[in-house]
Write an enzyme that holds these catalytic residues in place. Structure first.
Site, PDB file in Angstrom:
ATOM      1  N   ASP A 146       0.830  -1.207   0.000  1.00 37.02           N
ATOM      2  CA  ASP A 146       0.000   0.000   0.000  1.00 37.02           C
ATOM      3  C   ASP A 146       0.869   1.264   0.000  1.00 37.02           C
ATOM      4  O   ASP A 146       2.103   1.186  -0.027  1.00 37.02           O
ATOM      5  CB  ASP A 146      -0.929  -0.059   1.223  1.00 37.02           C
ATOM      6  CG  ASP A 146      -2.329   0.439   0.918  1.00 37.02           C
ATOM      7  OD1 ASP A 146      -2.486   1.235  -0.014  1.00 37.02           O
ATOM      8  OD2 ASP A 146      -3.261   0.031   1.643  1.00 37.02           O
ATOM      9  N   ASP A 201      -9.455   3.597  -3.604  1.00 30.44           N
ATOM     10  CA  ASP A 201     -10.178   2.390  -3.175  1.00 30.44           C
ATOM     11  C   ASP A 201     -11.598   2.356  -3.740  1.00 30.44           C
ATOM     12  O   ASP A 201     -12.290   3.378  -3.752  1.00 30.44           O
ATOM     13  CB  ASP A 201     -10.295   2.366  -1.641  1.00 30.44           C
ATOM     14  CG  ASP A 201      -9.007   1.900  -0.971  1.00 30.44           C
ATOM     15  OD1 ASP A 201      -7.969   1.803  -1.650  1.00 30.44           O
ATOM     16  OD2 ASP A 201      -9.061   1.651   0.251  1.00 30.44           O
TER      17      ASP A 201
END
Ligand SMILES: *[C@@H]1O[C@H](CO)[C@@H](O)[C@H](O)[C@H]1NC(C)=O
Ligand SMILES: *[C@@H]1O[C@H](CO)[C@@H](O)[C@H](O)[C@H]1NC(C)=O
Ligand SMILES: *[C@@H]1O[C@H](CO)[C@@H](O)[C@H](O)[C@H]1NC(C)=O
Length: 385
Positions: A146, A201
């Site tokens: 991430d 996201d």
């Protein structure tokens, strides 16, 4: 001289453009804990999910990775090794990995390129080498990295360090980089990773799914065998969209060659969700060995109706006729829209959700009425005389 120079440049980018770990020859398929469980994970839920996936038809349909997202790590030992949260993973990660492998599946784990993960667990910044070695020792097969707390780092440089560290372990570890599209990772991701997130996201609603979809329209040419554009994981089965919308979501992710990473509860899954996630002929479009990502080839009514298409290894075309409108619509597909020459030839049209042939057509196919937010997914194959 100019010609020779451009040949050299081509040869060089050719060499530099693949991670070369032998993985990602088709888009990855599996499951990830985040979309449903977020931080509420532990070894029981991960192992029970793996067991469910191995038995419910998903493994047979091609899903293999069981991926633990954020919140498994607690801290670093004084020697730098990352320590799993002993409440959630009392037996450690290798124990979970061994179990998942015993089911014939593969295990993925999560880290972050910054100082911390998004949930403030230890990030891999400066610890890439030691973390890669730890993952390899545990038997990890897949890493998602991430981009939280990464400050002003250059993503290409930062992810390169983890990519090199994974390679140096000698273990084949699928590398999924997740910088949410920062610095256009599709332009450099192929040299470093097997997939790269192209968007923020996804959320379990129509607008979020559509935003991530439309962001793919201009970048389809950057994806291919070994490295894939990643518009984020699936929300199928999580309840924020209708099944009609989930069928569109799954059809479009399939034709985009997106990773098919389920994000729902597999331990308690309903039959309709399972039938969407295991639609064999739809998945076959995603897993086609030619690896050419589907493109938006035509829009009607300012984009309310869309045609997405991709060429398949066997010379056929896969097509999604997508009605984004809130009213029902029919969509006309002209052979010229999908580059099948000669445009007058006879094509057998197969419906991939119904798994049945609709007939043989020349020049044009007009769909049935498609409900709001629905789609029809087809395969068109030249008729043999
Ligand atoms: C490491 O990189 C080299 C060079 O690209 C490649 O040949 C090799 O297969 C890679 N090894 C692993 C384990 O990824
Ligand atoms: C493990 O996680 C699941 C899913 O969040 C939860 O329902 C369960 O209570 C947890 N089990 C333990 C022992 O914490
Ligand atoms: C580092 O410390 C941890 C925790 O004490 C230990 O489990 C691990 O084996 C150590 N690693 C090395 C390479 O010494």
């Amino acid at each position: 001289m100019l010609l020779r120079l451009s040949l050299i440049v081509l040869a060089f980018t050719g060499l530099a453009s693949a991670i070369n770990n032998g993985l990602g020859l088709t888009p990855q398929m599996g499951w990830n804990s985040w979309n449903y469980y977020a931080c509420d994970i532990n070894e029981t839920v991960i192992m029970n999910t793996a067991l469910a996936m191995s038995k419910n038809g998903m493994a047979a349909a091609g899903y293999k990775y069981v991926n633990i997202d954020d919140c498994w790590a607690l801290e670093r030992a004084s020697n730098g090794t990352v320590i799993p949260d002993p409440k959630a993973f009392p037996n450690g990660i290798k124990y979970v990995a061994d179990y998942i492998h015993s089911l014939g599946l593969l295990i993925g784990i999560y880290t972050d390129a910054g100082l911390y993960t998004c949930q403030k667990r230890p990030g891999s910044y400066g610890f890439e080498e030691i973390d890669a070695i730890t993952y390899a020792e545990w038997g990890i097969d897949y890493l998602k990295e991430d981009w939280c707390y990464s400050f002003l780092e250059n993503p290409q440089e930062r992810y390169q360090i983890m990519s090199n560290s994974l390679n140096a372990t000698g273990r084949q570890i699928f590398f999924s980089l997740c910088d949410w599209g920062t610095d256009n990772p599709w332009t450099f991701g192929g040299a470093i990773a097997n997939s790269w997130r192209t968007t923020p996201d996804i959320k379990d609603n129509w607008d979020s799914m559509m935003a991530n979809l439309m962001a793919q329209a201009s970048i389809s040419s950057y994806s291919g065998v070994g490295g894939w554009n990643d518009p984020d994981m699936l929300e199928v089965g999580n309840g924020g969209m209708t099944n009609t919308e989930y069928i569109s979501h799954f059809s479009l992710w399939s034709i985009l060659n997106a990773p098919l990473i389920a994000g729902n509860n597999l331990i308690d899954i309903d039959q309709e969700t399972l039938s969407i996630l295991t639609a064999t002929e739809v998945i076959a479009v995603n897993q086609d060995p030619l690896g050419v990502q589907g493109a938006l080839v035509k829009s009607y009514n300012g984009g309310l109706q869309q045609i997405w298409a991709k060429p398949m290894a066997d010379g056929s075309r896969a097509v999604v006729l997508f009605n984004t409108d809130t009213n029902p619509a029919t969509i006309t597909l002209n052979w010229a829209d999908i580059w099948v020459a000669p445009v007058t030839q006879q094509l057998v049209v197969r419906d991939l959700w119904q798994q049945s042939n609709l007939g043989t057509f020349a020049t044009t196919f007009v769909s049935e009425v498609i409900p709001p937010h629905g789609c029809v997914m087809l395969k068109l194959t030249p008729a043999t005389n």
